[in-house]
Design an enzyme around this catalytic site. Structure first.
Site, short mmCIF file in Angstrom:
data_model
loop_
_atom_site.label_atom_id
_atom_site.label_comp_id
_atom_site.label_asym_id
_atom_site.label_seq_id
_atom_site.Cartn_x
_atom_site.Cartn_y
_atom_site.Cartn_z
N ASP A 78 38.21 40.52 54.20
CA ASP A 78 38.62 40.88 52.84
C ASP A 78 39.32 39.71 52.15
OD1 ASP A 78 38.80 42.57 50.66
OD2 ASP A 78 40.66 43.53 51.35
N GLY A 79 39.23 39.70 50.83
CA GLY A 79 39.97 38.71 50.04
C GLY A 79 39.10 37.64 49.40
N ASN A 80 37.79 37.79 49.47
CA ASN A 80 36.90 36.79 48.86
C ASN A 80 37.12 36.69 47.35
OD1 ASN A 80 35.73 36.51 51.34
ND2 ASN A 80 33.83 37.59 50.85
N HIS A 138 32.57 34.95 47.63
CA HIS A 138 31.64 35.53 48.61
C HIS A 138 30.85 34.43 49.33
CE1 HIS A 138 32.80 39.46 47.45
NE2 HIS A 138 32.23 39.44 46.26
N SER A 146 30.68 47.87 52.64
CA SER A 146 31.02 49.25 53.02
C SER A 146 30.20 50.24 52.21
CB SER A 146 32.51 49.50 52.79
OG SER A 146 32.78 49.71 51.42
N LEU A 183 26.42 36.16 72.72
CA LEU A 183 27.39 36.85 71.86
C LEU A 183 26.67 37.99 71.15
CD1 LEU A 183 30.11 36.99 70.14
CD2 LEU A 183 28.95 35.49 68.51
N ARG A 234 42.20 42.33 59.86
CA ARG A 234 41.87 42.44 58.44
C ARG A 234 42.55 41.30 57.70
NH1 ARG A 234 40.90 47.38 54.44
NH2 ARG A 234 40.49 46.16 52.57
C1 IPE Z 1 36.42 46.57 52.88
O1 IPE Z 1 36.92 45.79 51.84
C2 IPE Z 1 34.97 46.38 53.05
C3 IPE Z 1 34.49 45.03 53.40
C4 IPE Z 1 35.24 43.97 53.64
C5 IPE Z 1 33.08 44.89 53.49
P1 IPE Z 1 37.17 46.40 50.40
O2 IPE Z 1 37.74 45.30 49.58
O3 IPE Z 1 35.94 47.03 49.87
O4 IPE Z 1 38.25 47.53 50.69
P2 IPE Z 1 39.19 48.35 49.71
O5 IPE Z 1 38.30 48.95 48.65
O6 IPE Z 1 40.16 47.38 49.12
O7 IPE Z 1 39.87 49.36 50.57
C1 IPE Z 2 35.53 41.25 50.79
O1 IPE Z 2 36.14 40.61 49.73
C2 IPE Z 2 34.04 41.22 50.67
C3 IPE Z 2 33.43 42.53 50.44
C4 IPE Z 2 34.07 43.65 50.26
C5 IPE Z 2 32.00 42.57 50.40
P1 IPE Z 2 36.45 41.37 48.38
O2 IPE Z 2 35.29 41.19 47.45
O3 IPE Z 2 36.84 42.77 48.61
O4 IPE Z 2 37.67 40.53 47.86
P2 IPE Z 2 38.94 41.08 47.08
O5 IPE Z 2 39.54 42.16 47.92
O6 IPE Z 2 38.44 41.58 45.76
O7 IPE Z 2 39.82 39.88 46.97
MG MG Z 3 38.62 43.67 48.92
#
Ligand code: IPE
Ligand code: IPE
Ligand code: MG
Length: 253
Positions: free
Chosen positions: A18-20, A35, A63, A129, A186
Site C-alpha cells: 500500500d501507499g503507491n 503504481h 482487492s 519460490l 503492510r
Molecule cells: C489494499 O489497499 C489492497 C491492495 C494493496 C491491493 P487499499 O489501499 O485498497 O486499502 P484501503 O481501501 O485503504 O483499506
Molecule cells: C496500493 O497503493 C496499490 C493498490 C491498491 C492497487 P494505493 O493505490 O492504495 O496507494 P494509496 O493508499 O492511495 O497511497
Molecule cells: Mg491504499
C-alpha cells in the site's frame, strides 16, 4: 542491524503493498507513477525472498474492493499487471519461481485471464519460490467460495456436515497447499487488513510500517524480518511452555 541472512526467516510472507498513490502525490506525480514504481519494487522484494530462501511470498495486487476506484485507475492497474506478467514471466521461470494467482479472475479481460493461465502452466513445477499474486481477491470472497463448494459437496453426499472441521474449511480456501503466512507486512501507514487473507492470517505476526510501497526495498524488508525473528509466537500457550520445549515457531500451527 543484524543481517537478515543471520536470522530465522519466515517460510511465508504475505504483503499488502500500500501507499503507491501517496508516494506519487508527494512527488507531484500522477498516481500511475506510483503504481509503476510499485511494480519495480515487487521485483526487488521477489529477488530478496529468493536470496533468503523464503518459500512463499503472497502479494496483494488488487482487492475485490479496488473496483470502486475510478475506471481509468482500475484499467491501468489491470494493464500494469498484465504487462508485468508478460515482461517478467521468463525471468521468473528461469529463477525457479512458481507463480499462482488467487482471486476471482472471471471479471478480468480475456487477455489477462489467458496470460495468468499461461504463467501458471509454465511455472507449475518450479520450486525455488512460490509467488502468489492476490488479484481481485477478498478474504470474504474466499470464505464465501469455500462455503459454496463445501455446501455443494454436502448436497451430493460427498461430505457429511459432521465431518466438517477447520481442516476441511482450510482445504477449500485459497493457499491450502502452502504453509500459513508467518509474517504479514503492510506498507503505507494504514493498520488494517482490508479484506486480505482473513482465515489464513489467524496466527500470523503482523508488521505495519509508514513506508510507502515503492520505498519498501531490501533495507525495509530486512528490518521487518528482523523484527519478526525476535517475536515469540505462542499460539495460545504460555511463553514458558514455548521456551522450555524450545519449539520452533513454524512447527506449532
Ligand atoms: C489494499 O489497499 C489492497 C491492495 C494493496 C491491493 P487499499 O489501499 O485498497 O486499502 P484501503 O481501501 O485503504 O483499506
Ligand atoms: C496500493 O497503493 C496499490 C493498490 C491498491 C492497487 P494505493 O493505490 O492504495 O496507494 P494509496 O493508499 O492511495 O497511497
Ligand atoms: Mg491504499
Amino acid at each position: 542491524m543484524t543481517e537478515a541472512t543471520d536470522i530465522t526467516v519466515p517460510q511465508h510472507v504475505a504483503i499488502i503493498m500500500d501507499g503507491n498513490g501517496r508516494w506519487a502525490s508527494r512527488r507531484q506525480l500522477p498516481r500511475v507513477a506510483g503504481h509503476r514504481a510499485g511494480v519495480e519494487n515487487v521485483k526487488v522484494i521477489i529477488e530478496r525472498c529468493g536470496q533468503l530462501g523464503i518459500q512463499c511470498l503472497t502479494l496483494f495486487a488488487f482487492s475485490s474492493e479496488n473496483w470502486r476506484r475510478p475506471t481509468t485507475e482500475v484499467e491501468l492497474l489491470l494493464e500494469l499487471f498484465s504487462l508485468a506478467l508478460e515482461e517478467e514471466l521468463e525471468r521468473l521461470h528461469d529463477n525457479g519461481v512458481c507463480l499462482q494467482v488467487i482471486g476471482d479472475r472471471e471479471g478480468f479481460p480475456d487477455k489477462l485471464k489467458t496470460r495468468i493461465e499461461q504463467a501458471e502452466d509454465l511455472t507449475r513445477s518450479n520450486d525455488a519460490l512460490n509467488l502468489i499474486i492476490a488479484a481481485n481477491y477478498g478474504g470474504r470472497w474466499d470464505v464465501t467460495e469455500a462455503t459454496r463448494r463445501i455446501a455443494a459437496a454436502v448436497a451430493v453426499g460427498k461430505l457429511s456436515p459432521d465431518e466438517i472441521t477447520e481442516d476441511t474449511i482450510s482445504k477449500y480456501l485459497c493457499l491450502t497447499q502452502l504453509p500459513e503466512p508467518d509474517l504479514f507486512i503492510r506498507s503505507g501507514g494504514e493498520q488494517r487488513i482490508s479484506n486480505y487473507l482473513l482465515w489464513q492470517l489467524a496466527y500470523t505476526e503482523l508488521y505495519f510500517t509508514d513506508c510507502f510501497w515503492p520505498d519498501f526495498g531490501t533495507t525495509e524488508f530486512d528490518r521487518a524480518l528482523e523484527r519478526y525473528s525476535v517475536r515469540q509466537r505462542r499460539f495460545g500457550m504460555t511463553g514458558d511452555q514455548i521456551e522450555l520445549a524450545n519449539i520452533p515457531a513454524s512447527s506449532i500451527a
